[in-house]
Design an enzyme around this catalytic site. Structure first.
Site, short mmCIF file in Angstrom:
data_model
loop_
_atom_site.label_atom_id
_atom_site.label_comp_id
_atom_site.label_asym_id
_atom_site.label_seq_id
_atom_site.Cartn_x
_atom_site.Cartn_y
_atom_site.Cartn_z
N CYS A 132 0.87 -1.17 0.00
CA CYS A 132 0.00 0.00 0.00
C CYS A 132 0.90 1.22 0.00
CB CYS A 132 -0.85 0.01 1.25
SG CYS A 132 -1.80 -1.50 1.46
N ARG A 172 1.54 1.32 -6.05
CA ARG A 172 1.81 0.35 -4.97
C ARG A 172 0.54 -0.43 -4.61
NH1 ARG A 172 6.54 1.84 -2.07
NH2 ARG A 172 5.78 0.75 -0.23
N TRP A 187 -3.73 -1.96 -1.26
CA TRP A 187 -3.73 -3.27 -1.92
C TRP A 187 -4.20 -4.23 -0.84
CZ3 TRP A 187 -1.32 -8.04 -1.32
CH2 TRP A 187 -1.44 -8.91 -2.42
N ASN A 200 0.90 0.30 5.92
CA ASN A 200 1.36 -0.58 4.83
C ASN A 200 2.04 -1.76 5.49
OD1 ASN A 200 2.29 -1.74 2.48
ND2 ASN A 200 4.15 -0.49 2.43
N GLY A 201 1.56 -2.98 5.22
CA GLY A 201 2.17 -4.18 5.80
C GLY A 201 1.09 -5.13 6.30
N GLU A 226 9.35 -15.40 -18.71
CA GLU A 226 9.05 -13.97 -18.59
C GLU A 226 7.96 -13.57 -19.57
OE1 GLU A 226 9.34 -11.55 -16.80
OE2 GLU A 226 9.14 -9.74 -18.05
N LYS A 275 4.48 -11.78 -18.41
CA LYS A 275 4.01 -10.51 -18.97
C LYS A 275 2.59 -10.65 -19.50
CE LYS A 275 6.46 -7.62 -17.84
NZ LYS A 275 7.10 -8.42 -16.89
N GLU A 316 0.02 -11.24 -16.58
CA GLU A 316 -0.23 -10.18 -15.59
C GLU A 316 -0.92 -8.97 -16.19
OE1 GLU A 316 3.15 -8.46 -13.62
OE2 GLU A 316 4.42 -8.70 -15.35
N HIS A 370 7.18 -33.98 -22.31
CA HIS A 370 7.07 -34.71 -21.04
C HIS A 370 5.79 -34.37 -20.29
CE1 HIS A 370 11.09 -36.27 -21.56
NE2 HIS A 370 11.50 -35.05 -21.87
N LYS A 412 3.01 -2.66 -7.54
CA LYS A 412 4.36 -2.52 -8.10
C LYS A 412 5.41 -2.95 -7.09
CE LYS A 412 7.33 -1.24 -11.20
NZ LYS A 412 7.46 -2.01 -12.44
C1 AGP Z 1 6.97 -7.89 -12.90
O1 AGP Z 1 6.33 -7.66 -14.17
C2 AGP Z 1 5.97 -8.16 -11.82
N1 AGP Z 1 5.18 -7.00 -11.62
C3 AGP Z 1 6.56 -8.72 -10.54
O2 AGP Z 1 6.77 -10.09 -10.81
C4 AGP Z 1 7.89 -8.13 -10.03
O3 AGP Z 1 8.93 -8.44 -10.91
C5 AGP Z 1 8.21 -8.77 -8.67
O4 AGP Z 1 7.19 -8.42 -7.77
C6 AGP Z 1 9.56 -8.33 -8.10
O5 AGP Z 1 9.55 -6.94 -7.86
P1 AGP Z 1 10.95 -6.21 -7.51
O6 AGP Z 1 11.80 -6.31 -8.76
O7 AGP Z 1 10.56 -4.81 -7.17
O8 AGP Z 1 11.56 -6.95 -6.36
#
Ligand code: AGP
Length: 602
Positions: free
Chosen positions: A2, A27, A74, A98-99, A474, A478, A481, A497, A597
């Site tokens: 958050c 965030r 969040w 936040n936490g 990756e 992408k 998400e 497999h 983020k």
């Molecule tokens: C990346 O596209 C994602 N949003 C997420 O997996 C991110 O890479 C992950 O949370 C790690 O974040 P950081 O690099 O700030 O540690």
């Protein structure tokens, strides 16, 4: 994940709080709210959904006051509703958090004489503080006594009825900064939130709490002793928070990659050699431990190929949330490397703390040099990607790879595995990448032309071999998400497999394969897919297209690149496929549902 903010100002704070929250919305954005003190009265306005909804509420129901706190959420405990939105208030105190308060159930039981109105862990903080006020404690004491009873992670700001010149701030496991103004003071989750008001920032250390008034901040360490924490000028990053003419921050950040990768390489390459701080030395290292989450973890998986192939260094790569629970043996000659764009990811920070006393050296690769992970490392290597607003990481991933590639070259030279000529050749290839990335970006329309069809799929597979296997992972992440389409990345050789059972004409298979030593094997895997009506989108170079480009659903011909550095270049089609598919789906590209983020909870 958050965002919290607090202002003791000399103007009406509601618009200032909302502007700061806009910079924190990345965030988390399930709901938002502010609280102010006006003529001694403590009051709140809150709204579910995006911050714009809170702004609408404030237009119709303004909130006066020159002292206030704010929050963008969040959800961890309790759904995204107005009732569960912060600030949480209990009588004379309002709190933003936040936490995660891990012992909130015990606290609710201890406070059973009080009436709770939310499902959140945070409300227990406000109720406990109010309970201490009921017992006659002063505001500062009630807040610090509350902190003593909290287990878990928190960044907290307390605001009190009848006191317009006090915010109590506290940090344990989640970042919190104090901003110094002229006769004004600020509190925020990070320097970005405070940058419109000030760039003179003091970061609280782990366990610190602070009494903030307009005259300044009294900071105390975890033992309650006055602490002296430096105030630093943080470079203004306000200019970077616009879309630069693009429809989304993510698009802007994808197209910034040639420039930011150049900036990154320029910091670690001088002439024909890579250059790092003297204490980055792999000469005696017997093992690399690479730890991260999400996209940063995939950057580490790519780097494993580089450290092992170039430097002959054995590499363990771990997902941060798994790492410490497998109780890994850590040699005192190991170098532990933590990769994190935000530098605040709780899982990664916890893993770093787990090895701090064991490994020979703790190195971090971060995009925020003043972040917690950076500050707790022996050496922090900035990636120079600039502020990345899009929740889906693109330019930060590119620059993580840039730093990891140069680091692997350094290790190879220090360990006598490459000579000056090979180092110069690798550097020449690295320096050619920004131009090649520009060429790949020029393929955007070709890429976009297949994404309408892709957006109709219920599941998509990505395949890759060698250092392109983590690129398949990756690419799948992408797509997942930001388009919410299920996608999986597999090692090409692994398909037969089990996963090949998924193949039929409804499942697009995206094969990321430059013409390298493994290409022929990948062609065999492609044929196994096409023999079962699978639709293959081959992403390769001209030689690969000439050999295997016929009969596919689609073939994208990329510029040629040294296969060992192909992951940096092939990140571009992976990103653009996800982006354009998401446009067809109409999802929120910059702030996808359920994500944040900076994941500052475990
Ligand atoms: C990346 O596209 C994602 N949003 C997420 O997996 C991110 O890479 C992950 O949370 C790690 O974040 P950081 O690099 O700030 O540690």
């Amino acid at each position: 994940m958050c965002g919290i903010v607090g202002v003791l100002g000399d103007h009406e704070v509601a618009p200032i709080l909302v502007e700061a929250l806009k910079r924190l919305e990345y965030r988390g954005y399930d709901s938002a709210g502010i609280a102010t003190v006006q003529d001694g009265r403590l009051d709140r306005r809150r709204a579910v959904g995006k911050l714009a909804n809170l702004s609408d509420v404030l237009v119709h129901d303004p909130l006066a006051g020159k002292s206030g706190i704010g929050h963008t959420r969040w959800a961890t405990h309790g759904g995204p509703t107005v009732t569960n939105a912060h600030p949480h208030q209990a009588g004379r105190v309002a709190v933003v958090h936040n936490g995660i308060i891990e012992n909130y159930r015990d606290l609710r039981a201890r406070l059973s004489h009080r009436t709770f109105v939310t499902e959140t862990d945070t409300e227990t903080v406000a109720q406990l503080c109010e309970d201490f006020l009921d017992q006659g404690l002063g505001r500062r004491e009630a807040a610090t006594e509350t902190l003593k009873h909290l287990d878990g992670a928190y960044a907290l700001a307390f605001l009190f009825q009848g006191e317009a010149d006090l915010i109590v701030a506290a940090r344990k496991g989640s970042p919190l900064a104090i901003g110094h103004g002229e006769g004004e003071m600020f509190v925020g989750s990070d320097a970005i939130a405070l940058s419109p008001m000030t760039n003179l920032i003091t970061y609280l250390d782990e366990g610190d709490y602070a009494f903030v008034t307009r005259d300044g901040a009294q900071i105390f360490d975890a033992h309650g002793r006055l602490a002296n924490r430096d105030a630093r000028t943080i470079p203004a990053q306000a200019a970077q928070l616009d879309k630069g003419g693009h429809k989304h921050f993510m698009a802007k950040e994808i197209f910034e990659q040639p420039v930011v990768l150049s900036d990154c390489l320029n910091d670690y390459i001088v002439g024909d050699t890579v250059t790092f701080p003297d204490d980055v030395d792999f000469t005696d290292t017997d093992r690399m431990i690479l730890v991260a989450c999400g996209t940063a973890h995939y950057a580490c998986v790519v780097a494993k190929y580089w450290f092992e192939q170039l430097a002959g260094l054995p590499c363990d790569v771990d997902i941060a949330s798994e790492f410490r629970y497998r109780e890994p043996p850590v040699s005192d000659r190991a170098t532990a490397l933590f990769v994190s764009q935000s530098g605040e990811t709780a899982d990664t920070l916890a893993a770093l703390r787990h090895v701090q006393e064991k490994a020979a050296r703790v190195v971090s690769v971060v995009n925020v040099p003043e972040s917690s992970i950076a500050r707790e490392s022996d050496v922090a290597l900035p990636i120079h990607a600039g502020v990345e607003v899009g929740v889906a990481s693109t330019k930060a991933f590119m620059n993580q790879l840039g730093v990891l590639a140069t680091l692997a070259i350094l290790a190879a030279r220090q360990r006598g595995r490459i000579d000056a000529a090979r180092e110069a050749a690798l550097i020449s290839e690295l320096r050619s990448l920004p131009g090649l990335i520009n060429q790949a970006l020029a393929l955007e329309d070709k890429i976009a032309s297949h994404t309408a069809e892709l957006s109709e799929a219920h599941s998509v597979l990505f395949l890759g071999r060698g250092p392109m296997f983590p690129m398949a992972l990756e690419g799948a992440l992408k797509l997942k998400e930001i388009s919410y389409i299920h996608a999986e990345g597999y090692a090409s050789g692994e398909l037969k497999h089990g996963p090949i059972a998924l193949i039929d004409k409804s499942v697009p298979v995206i094969v990321m394969a430059p013409k390298d030593a493994l290409f022929d094997k990948t062609v065999s895997n492609m044929q196994e897919v096409m023999a079962r009506d699978g639709r293959v989108w081959l992403i390769t170079d001209a030689d690969g297209a000439a050999q295997a480009g016929d009969g596919t659903w689609a073939t994208l011909t990329m510029p040629r690149v040294d296969p060992i550095l192909a992951p940096l270049l092939y990140a571009v089609p992976a990103q653009l496929i996800a982006y354009h598919t998401a446009l067809h789906k109409g999802t929120d590209v910059d702030q996808p549902r359920n994500l944040a983020k900076s994941v500052t909870v475990e």
